[in-house]
Design an enzyme around this catalytic site. Structure first.
Site, short mmCIF file in Angstrom:
data_model
loop_
_atom_site.label_atom_id
_atom_site.label_comp_id
_atom_site.label_asym_id
_atom_site.label_seq_id
_atom_site.Cartn_x
_atom_site.Cartn_y
_atom_site.Cartn_z
N LYS A 181 0.81 -1.38 0.08
CA LYS A 181 -0.54 0.04 -0.43
C LYS A 181 0.81 1.08 -0.52
O LYS A 181 2.36 0.80 0.16
CB LYS A 181 -0.71 0.03 1.13
CG LYS A 181 -2.00 -1.51 1.41
CD LYS A 181 -3.35 -1.13 0.42
CE LYS A 181 -3.79 -2.06 -0.15
NZ LYS A 181 -3.84 -3.94 0.40
C1 LIG Z 1 -5.17 -4.72 0.99
C2 LIG Z 1 -6.15 -4.85 1.03
C3 LIG Z 1 -6.96 -4.86 2.29
C4 LIG Z 1 -6.63 -6.35 3.01
O1 LIG Z 1 -5.76 -5.72 3.81
P1 LIG Z 1 -4.51 -6.05 4.57
O2 LIG Z 1 -4.42 -4.85 5.47
O3 LIG Z 1 -3.43 -6.93 3.76
O4 LIG Z 1 -5.40 -6.59 5.37
C5 LIG Z 1 -8.82 -5.19 1.96
N1 LIG Z 1 -9.39 -4.39 1.06
C6 LIG Z 1 -9.06 -3.80 0.06
C7 LIG Z 1 -9.40 -3.73 -0.94
C8 LIG Z 1 -7.59 -4.14 0.03
O5 LIG Z 1 -6.60 -3.74 -1.55
#
Ligand SMILES: *Cc1c(COP(=O)(O)O)cnc(C)c1O
Length: 375
Positions: A181
């Site tokens: 992210k």
């Molecule tokens: C990355 C992501 C998640 C999960 O995030 P984590 O921190 O890895 O649990 C959930 N929803 C979306 C749309 C994502 O892109």
């Protein structure tokens, strides 16, 4: 070799981690956890921000706090990451998938009302690529039907809808700080909400069902088990990494937007030639350049393009096999209405390399290779 993603690193992370060690406080809710959550509360104009171990866990907390009961329904797009669904499956809820809009890849707000039954409790808009869903329309529908709105803003940190930060608009917002992210702490996330009524329950839920948060603030003289809970607080070591990134939030955002805009400019010719489509950003959205994707003709062409780029050492990815077509999606949910775009558009989408400090030189290589493919 051009990687698809390189985890962001700005320089001060190690120093802050060392500081956390020196603080003799490496468990949750130490100095850096507090710094990160206060910073987000101010920057994103939200009353409460609790750092969590992941966005998946923030979604789990939101599902509990939303009060959804076994057998009740949640409406969500099928084009999303599994965590959006898992959090509600854990509560025994039924998933009702609706189709997406082909322009933003976000759930189509026009299809929501028709999917609502007397069992519906929650709507989960997913802000794909950090481009906000049509929140005014969604909130209006939710209000008229007394539904809760949980924003999956995993990709939307630092992005805005009509001037409001994604994740702060619905009843609950969930952020991700996974290494893929925009801002990262390795694994991590945050739960955001405005309403005072949820803070006590959220703190208890995050602290194994105890009132330990109150105890640490000196509000009770011993902590006890008061309700159901789990362990959703991240180590302060992870928060220290994140703090370095948040301090540089504007630079990271600017850098990513410049890369995004550069791809967009350089790929205009291929779009005009009818080879590809570029992403669309509505006027109301102030996005965060979380991802740059293109859409090609179909599944077959995408497979060939991925292979072509791989031979030139360029790593690209696609994602989200629509949940309703996956084994668990069929078991826990149903698709409401017609799948006009979810499957078709998901098969055409390809994500290009995008990360903090991606160079123009590398982007030129990517664009050139795509041009060659279409020659
Ligand atoms: C990355 C992501 C998640 C999960 O995030 P984590 O921190 O890895 O649990 C959930 N929803 C979306 C749309 C994502 O892109």
């Amino acid at each position: 070799m051009i990687d698809f993603n390189i985890p962001p690193f700005v320089g001060k992370e190690i120093q802050y981690i060392e500081q956390a060690v020196k603080n003799k406080k490496i468990c949750g809710d130490g100095e850096f956890t507090k710094k990160c959550s206060r910073w987000m509360e101010e920057r994103f104009q939200v009353n409460h921000c609790l750092l969590t171990t992941s966005c998946t866990h923030a979604l789990e907390m939101a599902a509990v706090l939303s009060g959804i009961q076994p057998g009740e329904e949640v409406i969500l797009p099928s084009y999303t990451f599994v965590s959006t669904a898992d959090a509600f499956v854990q509560r025994g809820a039924k998933l009702v998938f609706v189709d997406i809009r082909p322009d933003t890849m976000n759930l189509d707000e026009c299809l929501l009302e028709d999917a609502i039954t007397e069992k519906t409790r929650v709507i989960v808009p997913v802000h794909y690529a950090g481009v906000g869903c049509a929140m005014d329309e969604i909130l209006d529908i939710a209000k008229r039907h007394s539904l809760k709105v949980v924003e999956d803003a995993a990709q939307g940190v630092g992005a805005y809808y009509k001037g409001r930060a994604l994740g702060t608009i619905g009843d609950f917002g969930c952020y991700s700080f996974h290494e893929t992210k925009n801002y990262s702490m390795g694994e991590g996330g945050a739960l955001l909400f405005q309403e005072e009524e949820f803070i006590e329950k959220a703190e208890v839920l995050r602290e194994k069902g105890t009132d330990r948060s109150k105890f640490f603030r000196g509000q009770v003289d011993k902590y006890r088990w008061v309700d159901y809970g789990s362990s959703y607080l991240p180590s302060d070591l992870n928060a220290a990494y994140l703090w370095a990134q948040l301090e540089m939030a504007d630079e990271i955002r600017k850098d990513r937007l410049e890369s995004w805009n550069y791809y967009h400019e350089r790929l205009e010719g291929l779009e005009r030639a009818g080879c590809i489509e570029r992403p669309f950003v509505p006027d109301y959205a102030d996005h965060n350049a979380h991802m740059y994707y293109i859409k090609v003709k179909d599944l077959e062409e995408r497979g060939k393009l991925i292979q072509f780029l791989k031979e030139r050492e360029i790593h690209t990815v696609f994602h989200y096999v629509p949940l309703h077509s996956a084994p668990a999606g069929r078991k826990f949910g149903r698709f409401h209405g017609e799948d006009r775009y979810t499957t078709r558009e998901s098969e055409r989408l390809l994500r290009l390399p995008m990360y903090y400090q991606l160079t123009r030189e590398k982007q030129d290589q990517v664009v050139k290779a795509i041009e060659e493919f279409y020659e």
